[in-house]
Design a protein around this motif. Structure first.
Motif, PDB file in Angstrom:
ATOM      1  N   LYS A 175       0.829  -1.212   0.000  1.00  0.00           N
ATOM      2  CA  LYS A 175       0.000   0.000   0.000  1.00  0.00           C
ATOM      3  C   LYS A 175       0.858   1.255   0.000  1.00  0.00           C
ATOM      4  O   LYS A 175       0.679   2.148  -0.835  1.00  0.00           O
ATOM      5  N   SER A 176       1.789   1.312   0.956  1.00  0.00           N
ATOM      6  CA  SER A 176       2.646   2.500   1.045  1.00  0.00           C
ATOM      7  C   SER A 176       3.451   2.653  -0.232  1.00  0.00           C
ATOM      8  O   SER A 176       3.646   3.755  -0.728  1.00  0.00           O
ATOM      9  N   THR A 177       3.907   1.535  -0.768  1.00  0.00           N
ATOM     10  CA  THR A 177       4.696   1.586  -1.988  1.00  0.00           C
ATOM     11  C   THR A 177       3.883   2.234  -3.113  1.00  0.00           C
ATOM     12  O   THR A 177       4.376   3.113  -3.818  1.00  0.00           O
ATOM     13  N   MET A 189      -2.969   9.933   1.714  1.00  0.00           N
ATOM     14  CA  MET A 189      -2.789   9.759   3.161  1.00  0.00           C
ATOM     15  C   MET A 189      -2.365   8.327   3.448  1.00  0.00           C
ATOM     16  O   MET A 189      -3.003   7.383   3.015  1.00  0.00           O
ATOM     17  N   ASP A 190      -1.282   8.203   4.213  1.00  0.00           N
ATOM     18  CA  ASP A 190      -0.779   6.872   4.539  1.00  0.00           C
ATOM     19  C   ASP A 190      -1.057   6.557   6.004  1.00  0.00           C
ATOM     20  O   ASP A 190      -0.357   7.031   6.888  1.00  0.00           O
ATOM     21  N   GLU A 191      -2.053   5.770   6.248  1.00  0.00           N
ATOM     22  CA  GLU A 191      -2.438   5.361   7.601  1.00  0.00           C
ATOM     23  C   GLU A 191      -2.343   6.505   8.601  1.00  0.00           C
ATOM     24  O   GLU A 191      -1.642   6.392   9.600  1.00  0.00           O
ATOM     25  N   PRO A 192      -3.053   7.601   8.338  1.00  0.00           N
ATOM     26  CA  PRO A 192      -2.863   8.770   9.207  1.00  0.00           C
ATOM     27  C   PRO A 192      -3.414   8.565  10.611  1.00  0.00           C
ATOM     28  O   PRO A 192      -3.034   9.281  11.519  1.00  0.00           O
TER      29      PRO A 192
END
Ligand SMILES: Nc1ncnc2c1ncn2[C@@H]1O[C@H](COP(=O)(O)OP(=O)(O)OP(=O)(O)O)[C@@H](O)[C@H]1O
Ligand SMILES: [Mg+2]
Lengths: 363, 311
Positions: free
Chosen positions: A46-48, A161-164
């Motif tokens: 996901k982050s990638t 947004m990455d797992e904010p």
């Protein structure tokens, strides 16, 4: 307020120098103004994917289009997007105000306008009293809001947004969920939101994409995915507690689940399947309905509902979710009833929902 | 500290004696743990310090035995001695030559070595390698470099078509030559500490800056330097103190010459104490040097308080 932007990914692949492919051909079109959630277990990429979109990493192959523009070679700043990092990435040596306004000068925005935008964003997120503080003097939720404010002031049409919310406690998380959602609607941002929390995905998304080991499992509206999971992975990942599953066999429209429990089903299938049913669809049997019995192993009372775990086969536990409060104890025998229309079937090999297969082999 | 005693009376009566006993024991136990380091500090730090201050107030014989109380005589003599004032000047010049350039050089190298490039580990090793070299060994290397006839420095000058120089023999260049050697020797340590500081900065801060689109210079100024400031502060302080106390390379390269141009305070102390056997004066110089370093460090801390961002 601003022009909405779409995003299009064609066959995105990514592998880091060392090791296997992390993303294995991602195809998706994200609509302008959509709240798009990317969900999957830890390490699925996901982050990638988000970093590829932001331009912080280069794709190995495939094409990214941002608002009809070919974006593979655009620098992060040229992509007109903002990003909220998992740990907020606030500058510890700057005040909240400086943090929010960081980098605005690059966009040739006058000092006055910068101040105005900062104030607007702070107002919207209730940060006015904290503008002169340093991040370390804020609570987790306040820091999270500063990160949000920073994403807002740039007035970029796309926000990543990455797992904010992963650092916040459950209550604050629920509150921030709805705040972010409202903010996104109000500002008309195209939002791409990463989470590993399926509740967050279900409650926030316009549409969501479920990713596992770099492969798309399903894309769709939360309820469609909940009701019609494409495969066994999606079925068990979405929904809490997860869908109950068991290997079974269908012969002449009769589903044989265990030695002493079978039921009539209305499906066009012969042979081994994996049968699945959501916990809320395992109900207390009323007299007269076809039912099976099981011994209660564990009971969890949640107030409005009761979770009952029972052993359906040796070594395989299922969970039922009943409305209301039920006084049960481990060891009690309960009669259970399942509506056959609520059952989902996956083929035994590919673990794909047979409902999708009969639609003329979508795959 | 006074902790209000809220225990019940009866309990107190019962346990009072016992408790005092216990407290005294844990107090002794604490000192027992401190004893080894206290002993070492006393033997090698506190005693010499006190002894130095004591000796600086006396006329001494050639053995270093105090002969007669001198009061401030040693100090006033020093402050009116042109050779000591020259030493003070050389020392401050030496600090001025070595610290800013040394730290800037190491910072530049650290910024370069902090890039994520293939094979960067090789350069990190090279840049920090002078740390593993003793002052004596590196001084000898520089002695060869500066050698008037076979030295690399002069060959370089000739190659550029410049006249040859007598680096260590010319009073106008000797101090700078030693400073250059010193910078080279200290770079490894400074570089390594700064690189460590740089690697501690969260890379997401830079990614965030990239997305915002600020220039490299801007993020260096607004992110890297403030985030690195505690490390920079540490490095500057340590380099400065080191620089004030330079001895080895001067002893090997110039022996304080030519015409006392590299006769920094520490070297002057050494000469007075072990060549001229004037322990009283040497002690007084040591006290003055101590006060100088102390003062500079305090000023630095005062300035640092405003500029350094501790997390
Ligand atoms: N810089 C990198 N170099 C090599 N491999 C990497 C790098 N970054 C991530 N990976 C690998 O890529 C895979 C996906 O990582 P990614 O960070 O995208 O996961 P994720 O879905 O965001 O997980 P999480 O929910 O835990 O944040 C992991 O197996 C990880 O080991
Ligand atoms: Mg991640």
């Amino acid at each position: 307020m601003q022009q909405l932007k779409a995003l299009q990914l064609n066959q995105i692949r990514k592998s880091y120098q060392q090791g296997a492919e992390v993303l294995k051909g991602i195809d998706v079109a994200i609509q302008p103004g959509e709240f798009f959630v990317l969900v999957g277990p830890s390490g699925c990429g996901k982050s990638t994917l988000l970093r590829l979109l932001a331009g912080l990493e280069d794709v190995s192959s495939g094409e990214i289009y941002i608002g009809n523009e070919f974006a593979n070679r655009l620098k992060p700043s040229e992509r007109e997007l903002s990003m909220v990092f998992q740990n907020y990435a606030l500058f510890p040596h700057m005040t909240v105000e400086q943090n929010i306004m960081f980098g605005l000068h690059v966009k040739k925005i006058a000092k006055e306008e910068q101040r105005k935008r900062c104030e607007e964003a702070a107002e919207m997120l209730g940060l006015i009293p904290y503008l002169k503080r340093k991040p370390k003097e804020l609570s987790g939720g306040q820091r999270q809001r500063v990160a949000l404010a920073r994403a807002i002031v740039s007035h970029d049409p796309i926000c990543l947004m990455d797992e904010p919310l992963s650092n916040l406690d459950a209550k604050l998380r629920a509150k921030m969920r709805s705040e972010i959602r409202q903010l996104q609607r109000k500002l008309g941002i195209t939002m791409i939101y990463v989470t590993h929390d399926q509740t967050e995905a279900m409650t926030m998304a316009d549409r969501m994409m479920i990713l596992n080991q770099g492969v798309i499992q399903q894309i769709g509206k939360p309820l469609d995915i909940y009701n019609h999971p494409q495969n066994a992975f999606v079925a068990s990942f979405i929904g809490a507690p997860p869908m109950n599953m068991i290997p079974a066999n269908v012969a002449d429209s009769v589903l044989h689940i265990t030695e002493n429990w079978s039921m009539d089903v209305d499906i066009d299938w012969q042979g081994d399947v994996i049968a699945g049913v959501r916990p809320e669809h395992i109900q207390q049997a009323k007299s007269g309905t076809p039912s099976f019995t099981a011994e209660v192993v564990n009971v969890e009372m949640l107030g409005t509902e009761t979770l009952i775990s029972f052993e359906i086969q040796s070594g395989l536990q299922w969970t039922a979710k009943w409305q209301g409060q039920h006084q049960l104890n481990p060891g009690d025998i309960v009669s259970l009833f399942i509506d056959q229309n609520q059952m989902v079937f996956f083929d035994e090999k590919e673990k794909v929902n047979i409902e999708y297969q009969s639609l003329g082999a979508v795959q | 500290m006074n902790i209000p005693n809220v225990e019940k009376q009866s309990m107190k009566l019962q346990t009072k004696g016992h408790k005092r006993h216990r407290r005294r024991f844990s107090f002794l136990e604490g000192w027992l743990y401190l004893l080894p380091s206290l002993f070492l500090f006393t033997a090698f730090l506190f005693y010499p310090m006190v002894r130095t201050v004591y000796l600086s107030l006396f006329y001494t014989d050639t053995q270093g035995k105090p002969m007669a109380f001198a009061g401030m005589e040693n100090f006033t003599a020093l402050l009116s001695s042109s050779s000591f004032l020259l030493s003070v000047k050389s020392t401050f010049l030496f600090v001025l030559y070595t610290v800013p350039v040394g730290v800037l050089l190491a910072l530049g190298l650290a910024l370069l070595a902090n890039q994520k490039l293939a094979g960067i580990g090789f350069f990190r090793t090279i840049f920090s390698s002078t740390m593993g070299m003793s002052v004596a060994a590196s001084s000898v290397i520089w002695m060869f470099i500066y050698n008037p006839s076979i030295g690399f420095a002069n060959r370089l000058l000739t190659w550029f078509g410049l006249p040859e120089m007598q680096f260590l023999l010319d009073p106008s260049t000797a101090l700078i030559a030693v400073a250059v050697a010193t910078i080279w020797m200290n770079t490894g340590f400074t570089f390594l500490i700064l690189l460590g500081g740089l690697q501690n900065i969260d890379s997401q801060l830079y990614e965030s800056a990239k997305i915002a689109g600020v220039s490299t210079i801007y993020s260096l100024r607004k992110i890297t330097l403030p985030m690195l400031s505690p490390t920079l502060f540490f490095v500057i302080t340590v380099s400065m103190i080191n620089s004030f106390q330079t001895f080895g390379q001067i002893d090997i390269l110039t022996k304080g010459g030519p015409i006392d141009s590299t006769n920094v305070i520490v070297y002057s102390i050494y000469k007075d104490a072990f060549i001229n056997y004037n322990i009283g004066s040497a002690s007084a110089q040591a006290v003055i040097l101590f006060l100088c370093v102390f003062l500079v460090t305090i000023i630095q801390f005062k300035l640092g308080e405003r500029k350094v961002h501790y997390q």
